[in-house]
Design a protein around this motif. Structure first.
Motif, PDB file in Angstrom:
ATOM      1  N   SER A 177     -48.719  -3.447  54.158  1.00 21.63           N
ATOM      2  CA  SER A 177     -49.222  -4.768  53.766  1.00 21.63           C
ATOM      3  C   SER A 177     -48.375  -5.413  52.679  1.00 21.63           C
ATOM      4  CB  SER A 177     -50.675  -4.671  53.299  1.00 21.63           C
ATOM      5  OG  SER A 177     -50.794  -3.813  52.177  1.00 21.63           O
ATOM      6  N   ASP A 178     -47.733  -4.592  51.812  1.00 20.74           N
ATOM      7  CA  ASP A 178     -46.903  -5.155  50.753  1.00 20.74           C
ATOM      8  C   ASP A 178     -45.698  -5.895  51.313  1.00 20.74           C
ATOM      9  OD1 ASP A 178     -48.599  -4.171  48.860  1.00 20.74           O
ATOM     10  OD2 ASP A 178     -47.401  -2.380  48.433  1.00 20.74           O
ATOM     11  N   GLY A 179     -45.317  -5.539  52.550  1.00 19.37           N
ATOM     12  CA  GLY A 179     -44.147  -6.187  53.125  1.00 19.37           C
ATOM     13  C   GLY A 179     -44.468  -7.340  54.049  1.00 19.37           C
ATOM     14  N   ARG A 180     -45.735  -7.703  54.177  1.00 16.38           N
ATOM     15  CA  ARG A 180     -46.098  -8.766  55.110  1.00 16.38           C
ATOM     16  C   ARG A 180     -45.890 -10.129  54.465  1.00 16.38           C
ATOM     17  NH1 ARG A 180     -48.683  -7.763  59.974  1.00 16.38           N
ATOM     18  NH2 ARG A 180     -49.031  -9.990  60.003  1.00 16.38           N
ATOM     19  N   PRO A 181     -45.072 -10.994  55.092  1.00 16.55           N
ATOM     20  CA  PRO A 181     -44.822 -12.307  54.492  1.00 16.55           C
ATOM     21  C   PRO A 181     -46.065 -13.180  54.418  1.00 16.55           C
ATOM     22  CG  PRO A 181     -43.891 -12.173  56.712  1.00 16.55           C
ATOM     23  CD  PRO A 181     -44.322 -10.790  56.340  1.00 16.55           C
ATOM     24  N   ASP A 182     -47.038 -12.990  55.330  1.00 19.87           N
ATOM     25  CA  ASP A 182     -48.217 -13.856  55.319  1.00 19.87           C
ATOM     26  C   ASP A 182     -49.187 -13.510  54.202  1.00 19.87           C
ATOM     27  OD1 ASP A 182     -48.737 -11.455  56.551  1.00 19.87           O
ATOM     28  OD2 ASP A 182     -49.405 -12.321  58.446  1.00 19.87           O
ATOM     29  N   LEU A 183     -48.937 -12.422  53.459  1.00 20.34           N
ATOM     30  CA  LEU A 183     -49.774 -12.094  52.309  1.00 20.34           C
ATOM     31  C   LEU A 183     -49.054 -12.344  50.985  1.00 20.34           C
ATOM     32  CD1 LEU A 183     -51.604  -8.795  53.336  1.00 20.34           C
ATOM     33  CD2 LEU A 183     -52.506 -11.119  53.262  1.00 20.34           C
ATOM     34  N   ARG A 184     -47.809 -12.807  51.048  1.00 20.24           N
ATOM     35  CA  ARG A 184     -47.059 -13.048  49.830  1.00 20.24           C
ATOM     36  C   ARG A 184     -46.985 -14.536  49.544  1.00 20.24           C
ATOM     37  NH1 ARG A 184     -43.131  -9.504  52.259  1.00 20.24           N
ATOM     38  NH2 ARG A 184     -41.852 -11.344  52.599  1.00 20.24           N
ATOM     39  N   SER A 185     -47.157 -14.904  48.286  1.00 16.11           N
ATOM     40  CA  SER A 185     -46.978 -16.295  47.895  1.00 16.11           C
ATOM     41  C   SER A 185     -45.495 -16.559  47.658  1.00 16.11           C
ATOM     42  CB  SER A 185     -47.779 -16.600  46.629  1.00 16.11           C
ATOM     43  OG  SER A 185     -47.342 -15.784  45.563  1.00 16.11           O
ATOM     44  N   MET A 186     -45.101 -17.823  47.804  1.00 15.59           N
ATOM     45  CA  MET A 186     -43.735 -18.245  47.528  1.00 15.59           C
ATOM     46  C   MET A 186     -43.826 -19.475  46.628  1.00 15.59           C
ATOM     47  SD  MET A 186     -40.674 -19.365  50.135  1.00 15.59           S
ATOM     48  CE  MET A 186     -41.526 -20.887  50.591  1.00 15.59           C
ATOM     49  N   LYS A 187     -43.556 -19.276  45.363  1.00 11.51           N
ATOM     50  CA  LYS A 187     -43.765 -20.339  44.390  1.00 11.51           C
ATOM     51  C   LYS A 187     -42.517 -20.744  43.631  1.00 11.51           C
ATOM     52  CE  LYS A 187     -46.852 -17.802  42.392  1.00 11.51           C
ATOM     53  NZ  LYS A 187     -47.870 -17.264  41.467  1.00 11.51           N
ATOM     54  N   ALA A 188     -41.494 -19.923  43.630  1.00 12.20           N
ATOM     55  CA  ALA A 188     -40.343 -20.202  42.791  1.00 12.20           C
ATOM     56  C   ALA A 188     -39.108 -19.483  43.328  1.00 12.20           C
ATOM     57  CB  ALA A 188     -40.622 -19.754  41.355  1.00 12.20           C
ATOM     58  N   PRO A 189     -37.916 -19.904  42.900  1.00 13.62           N
ATOM     59  CA  PRO A 189     -36.696 -19.174  43.289  1.00 13.62           C
ATOM     60  C   PRO A 189     -36.810 -17.696  42.937  1.00 13.62           C
ATOM     61  CG  PRO A 189     -36.149 -21.217  42.146  1.00 13.62           C
ATOM     62  CD  PRO A 189     -37.634 -21.053  42.022  1.00 13.62           C
ATOM     63  N   GLY A 190     -36.314 -16.874  43.819  1.00 11.41           N
ATOM     64  CA  GLY A 190     -36.433 -15.433  43.647  1.00 11.41           C
ATOM     65  C   GLY A 190     -37.530 -14.843  44.496  1.00 11.41           C
ATOM     66  N   ASP A 191     -38.538 -15.661  44.868  1.00  7.24           N
ATOM     67  CA  ASP A 191     -39.575 -15.193  45.778  1.00  7.24           C
ATOM     68  C   ASP A 191     -39.002 -15.075  47.184  1.00  7.24           C
ATOM     69  OD1 ASP A 191     -41.355 -15.211  43.693  1.00  7.24           O
ATOM     70  OD2 ASP A 191     -42.321 -17.100  44.262  1.00  7.24           O
ATOM     71  N   ALA A 192     -39.479 -14.106  47.949  1.00  4.12           N
ATOM     72  CA  ALA A 192     -39.020 -13.930  49.327  1.00  4.12           C
ATOM     73  C   ALA A 192     -39.291 -15.199  50.122  1.00  4.12           C
ATOM     74  CB  ALA A 192     -39.738 -12.743  49.962  1.00  4.12           C
ATOM     75  N   GLY A 193     -38.262 -15.698  50.813  1.00  5.67           N
ATOM     76  CA  GLY A 193     -38.393 -16.904  51.612  1.00  5.67           C
ATOM     77  C   GLY A 193     -37.790 -18.140  50.969  1.00  5.67           C
ATOM     78  N   TRP A 194     -37.565 -18.109  49.637  1.00  3.34           N
ATOM     79  CA  TRP A 194     -36.935 -19.261  48.981  1.00  3.34           C
ATOM     80  C   TRP A 194     -35.486 -19.369  49.469  1.00  3.34           C
ATOM     81  CZ3 TRP A 194     -39.967 -22.306  45.880  1.00  3.34           C
ATOM     82  CH2 TRP A 194     -39.327 -23.373  45.252  1.00  3.34           C
TER      83      TRP A 194
END
Length: 287
Positions: free
Chosen positions: A180-197
């Protein structure tokens, strides 16, 4: 003809063991909306107890791509038929009862439902649009589920109530995956450095270069006075550092500053200042 449905994605627990049971639904469009809510969250096991009208065009139209849920729906005449092989029954209720009954909020209910689903089918029962489940029907439930809506306007549309429970089930499932720690749908993306930025964070040296450029530009346009700086640069530094700039944003801002400097220099050399006009300065209402 209803439009074809994409395949259902979800664990076996969602598709088979968790059973959504609708009792005497009056409007078939609500059945289609429930099917859509279920498929959004990976569930596929729908049971209908004595619906007023099903199947029909209204239900398939409202399903919007979840027609396969309706195709597989089990239609029975009594609630007993829908619950007979279940190991746990949970009914949604918005009303206080004369006899207190075990009741829990959705987040707790889905944990209990998930635990029992390892042993067999679990039914989540939803009542009629106008008055929910009867007392006799609620007495068939091991637990009642109360969705804590606004007490001044507590009535939920049937599909909305189902969506709340399906969402809670989905989130419980995702949080309990081994990875679950690796699931993108449970991670927020709010700033540079976050996965997906899309761009790396700006480096400290680049940000400091920007602040120096900013101060020089403000001086060039007579907005900032180095001999009387007050708190201008400190407050601007706080502002931009709070924004957590990425490398591309630094480059854009430096480009803007360069364009401002170029325009200010060109204006001074080619266009006289209009009579009475004064450029904005730091002391004119600024700190």
């Amino acid at each position: 003809m209803h439009k074809p449905s994409p395949p259902l994605e979800g664990p076996d627990m969602f598709q088979d063991q968790i059973r959504i049971v609708l009792v005497e639904t009056s409007h078939s469009g609500n059945i289609g909306a429930v099917a859509r809510a279920m498929k959004n969250m990976g569930l596929g096991n729908l049971w209908l107890v004595n619906p007023n009208s099903f199947p029909d065009e209204a239900s398939y139209a409202r399903a919007a791509g979840a027609s396969d849920i309706l195709d597989r729906a089990q239609v029975v005449g009594t609630l007993g038929e829908a619950l007979g092989d279940c190991v746990l029954v949970m009914g949604t209720s918005a009303r206080d009862r004369k006899i207190p009954w075990p009741v829990m909020p959705p987040s707790e209910a889905v944990a209990v439902a998930s635990d029992h689903s390892r042993e067999g089918a679990v039914a989540l029962v939803f009542g009629r649009e106008n008055h929910g489940l009867s007392n006799d029907e609620l007495h068939r439930c091991h637990y009642h589920i109360h969705i804590p809506s606004n007490p001044d306007y507590s009535s939920l549309n049937l599909a909305m109530a189902v969506q709340v429970m399906c969402y809670e089930l989905r989130m419980f499932y995702l949080r309990n995956l081994e990875d679950s720690d690796g699931r993108p749908d449970l991670r927020s993306m709010k700033a540079p450095g976050d996965a997906g930025w899309d761009v790396p964070p700006a480096k400290v040296a680049d940000v400091e270069g920007f602040f120096g450029h900013l101060e020089q530009t403000l001086h060039d346009v007579s907005f900032h006075r180095r001999d009387n700086p007050r708190q201008l640069m400190s407050r601007l530094r706080r502002l931009f550092q709070r924004a957590q700039l990425d490398q591309m944003e630094i480059n854009i801002l430096r480009g803007i500053l360069s364009a401002v400097q170029k325009a200010a220099g060109a204006q001074e050399s080619t266009k006289p200042t209009e009579a009475g006009a004064e450029p904005a300065r730091q002391e004119d209402g600024h700190v």
